[in-house]
Design a protein around this motif. Structure first.
Motif, short mmCIF file in Angstrom:
data_model
loop_
_atom_site.label_atom_id
_atom_site.label_comp_id
_atom_site.label_asym_id
_atom_site.label_seq_id
_atom_site.Cartn_x
_atom_site.Cartn_y
_atom_site.Cartn_z
N THR A 169 -30.80 30.55 -24.79
CA THR A 169 -29.63 29.72 -24.28
C THR A 169 -28.48 30.81 -24.13
O THR A 169 -28.35 31.54 -25.12
N ASN A 170 -27.50 30.71 -22.92
CA ASN A 170 -26.75 32.07 -22.68
C ASN A 170 -25.35 31.44 -22.26
O ASN A 170 -24.31 31.67 -23.11
N GLY A 171 -24.95 31.08 -21.14
CA GLY A 171 -23.95 30.74 -20.50
C GLY A 171 -23.55 29.21 -20.86
O GLY A 171 -24.46 28.47 -20.63
N VAL A 172 -22.34 28.90 -20.67
CA VAL A 172 -21.67 27.76 -20.92
C VAL A 172 -20.32 27.36 -20.26
O VAL A 172 -19.42 28.44 -20.36
N ASP A 173 -20.22 26.23 -19.52
CA ASP A 173 -18.73 25.90 -19.05
C ASP A 173 -18.64 24.45 -19.09
O ASP A 173 -19.70 23.68 -18.93
N VAL A 174 -17.49 24.00 -19.07
CA VAL A 174 -17.42 22.39 -19.36
C VAL A 174 -16.30 21.98 -18.20
O VAL A 174 -15.13 22.69 -17.86
N ASP A 175 -16.52 21.03 -17.58
CA ASP A 175 -15.87 20.27 -16.78
C ASP A 175 -14.64 19.57 -17.32
O ASP A 175 -15.06 18.58 -18.13
N GLN A 176 -13.60 19.83 -17.17
CA GLN A 176 -12.31 19.36 -17.98
C GLN A 176 -11.99 18.07 -17.76
O GLN A 176 -11.34 17.56 -18.51
N THR A 195 -14.45 15.54 -16.45
CA THR A 195 -15.65 14.58 -16.85
C THR A 195 -16.26 14.87 -18.31
O THR A 195 -16.70 14.07 -18.78
N GLY A 196 -15.85 16.15 -18.82
CA GLY A 196 -16.24 16.56 -20.01
C GLY A 196 -17.71 16.95 -19.93
O GLY A 196 -18.61 17.20 -20.99
N LYS A 197 -18.35 16.97 -18.77
CA LYS A 197 -19.91 17.30 -18.90
C LYS A 197 -19.92 18.70 -18.99
O LYS A 197 -19.01 19.59 -18.58
N VAL A 198 -20.94 19.16 -19.75
CA VAL A 198 -21.30 20.56 -19.93
C VAL A 198 -22.16 21.07 -19.27
O VAL A 198 -23.56 20.59 -19.16
N TYR A 199 -22.14 22.27 -18.61
CA TYR A 199 -23.23 23.11 -17.66
C TYR A 199 -23.54 24.24 -18.58
O TYR A 199 -22.71 25.03 -19.22
N PHE A 200 -25.00 24.64 -18.52
CA PHE A 200 -25.30 25.67 -19.62
C PHE A 200 -26.62 26.46 -19.00
O PHE A 200 -27.43 25.53 -18.19
N THR A 201 -27.01 27.59 -19.23
CA THR A 201 -28.02 28.09 -18.94
C THR A 201 -29.21 28.41 -20.11
O THR A 201 -28.64 28.66 -20.99
#
Length: 345
Positions: free
Chosen positions: A161-168, A170-176
């Protein structure tokens, strides 16, 4: 702390200071010098800690926060208090993990973990942590033990598990997940073998469900949501590329090359002007001898064009560049015992 820790810290910081006191030069478009900056050194506590890979501040501007080699996320609390513990993963043992922070990750990974990407959901104050060994975690604004949210997707465990960002919004979280075959301690194998088993995922905090958006990717690393929230910008480390994955519109679910890079990208962070800072762990054709200077980072426009270059000593290999108000840039690294704070003159 292991005996001899304080002298080790002093020596490391002394050598680092000598390296960083070489001036970092910014070049707009790689053409002419735009200005020269002098970095300061924000050393981590305890002589054996190292590797503040990602740097994040909450919605109130507190921090920065950064994950370190013993598995904790630390927070900077000004000059008086310095760095203090903000978060740690389930099963963390202060005695076992802090004392063994200098040991190989293969020894401490299951209990201690290794926090990599960090992003706050600014409205709630929750911090999302991409831990290389534990998975995607979340800790409340007050800190403490983080909650494990995701450690497998479609029955396949997260291995890197490496990168992450948050849609400010919707609160949805994207990660790699950088590889389904190799763990972080084997990251060089991911590049060397051209491993293409990486994955991109989305976590929905309202439903608690995770969706696999894309598989079969080559070393997906850091990522950032575009200002328009229409796509993600993802670094593909081995191929030295920035990718654009569309999450909205007629192209939703497709991916394309945004930029070919002259080095190996790590984390991607917004520059506050519609573009991105991309940290480079090294140049693609870097020579082992010659001038003691190389590319540290690039500022990339939303169209993929290089707007600015940051150069510095080869002893510095940043994993993230975060820009804050006042022209300050925070440089994270998995190798150094400090965060470099760069202020433009």
């Amino acid at each position: 702390m292991a005996s001899g820790g304080a002298p080790a810290k002093a020596a490391a910081i002394s050598l680092l200071a000598a390296a960083l006191l070489m001036l970092l030069v910014f070049l707009p478009g790689g053409v002419a010098a735009a200005g020269i900056v002098v970095p300061s050194i924000d050393a981590l506590p305890r002589g054996l800690l190292r590797g503040p890979e990602s740097v994040a501040s909450d919605g109130k501007g507190r921090g920065p926060h950064s994950g370190v080699s013993d598995g904790r996320v630390l927070r900077r609390n000004g000059d008086k208090l310095g760095w203090t513990t903000h978060a740690y993963g389930p099963g963390y043992s202060a005695d076992a993990c802090t004392a063994s922070a200098h040991r190989p990750e293969t020894v401490t990974k299951s209990r201690c973990g290794r926090p990599l990407g960090l992003r706050f959901h600014l409205k709630s104050g929750n911090l999302y942590i991409a831990d290389a060994y534990k998975g995607l975690m979340r800790v409340a604004p007050g800190g403490g033990e983080a909650k494990l949210l995701v450690n497998e997707v479609d029955g396949a465990p997260l291995r890197f598990t490496n990168g992450v960002d948050v849609d400010q919004v919707t609160g949805k979280v994207y990660f790699t997940d950088s590889s389904m075959n190799c763990q972080r301690s084997e990251h060089e194998m991911v590049t060397r073998t051209g491993d293409s088993t990486g994955r991109l995922m989305r976590y929905d905090l309202r439903t608690g469900k995770v969706v696999l958006l894309r598989s079969g990717s080559t070393y997906p690393n850091g990522l950032a949501i575009s200002v328009e929230r229409t796509h993600l910008v993802i670094s593909s480390t081995g191929p030295c590329k920035l990718l654009r994955y569309w999450i909205k519109g007629s192209k939703a679910g497709t991916i394309e090359v945004l930029a070919d890079l002259p080095g190996y990208p790590d984390n991607v962070r917004p520059d506050g002007r519609g573009g991105y800072w991309v940290a480079l762990h090294g140049e693609k054709n870097e020579l082992p001898f010659g001038f003691n200077s190389h590319l540290l980072a690039l500022r990339i426009g939303g169209d993929g064009k290089i707007l600015e270059e940051m150069r510095g000593p080869k002893s510095v290999r940043p994993t993230e560049v975060m820009e804050r108000k006042g022209g300050r840039l925070f440089l994270g690294s998995v190798e150094l015992p400090c965060v470099a704070v760069v202020t433009r003159k």
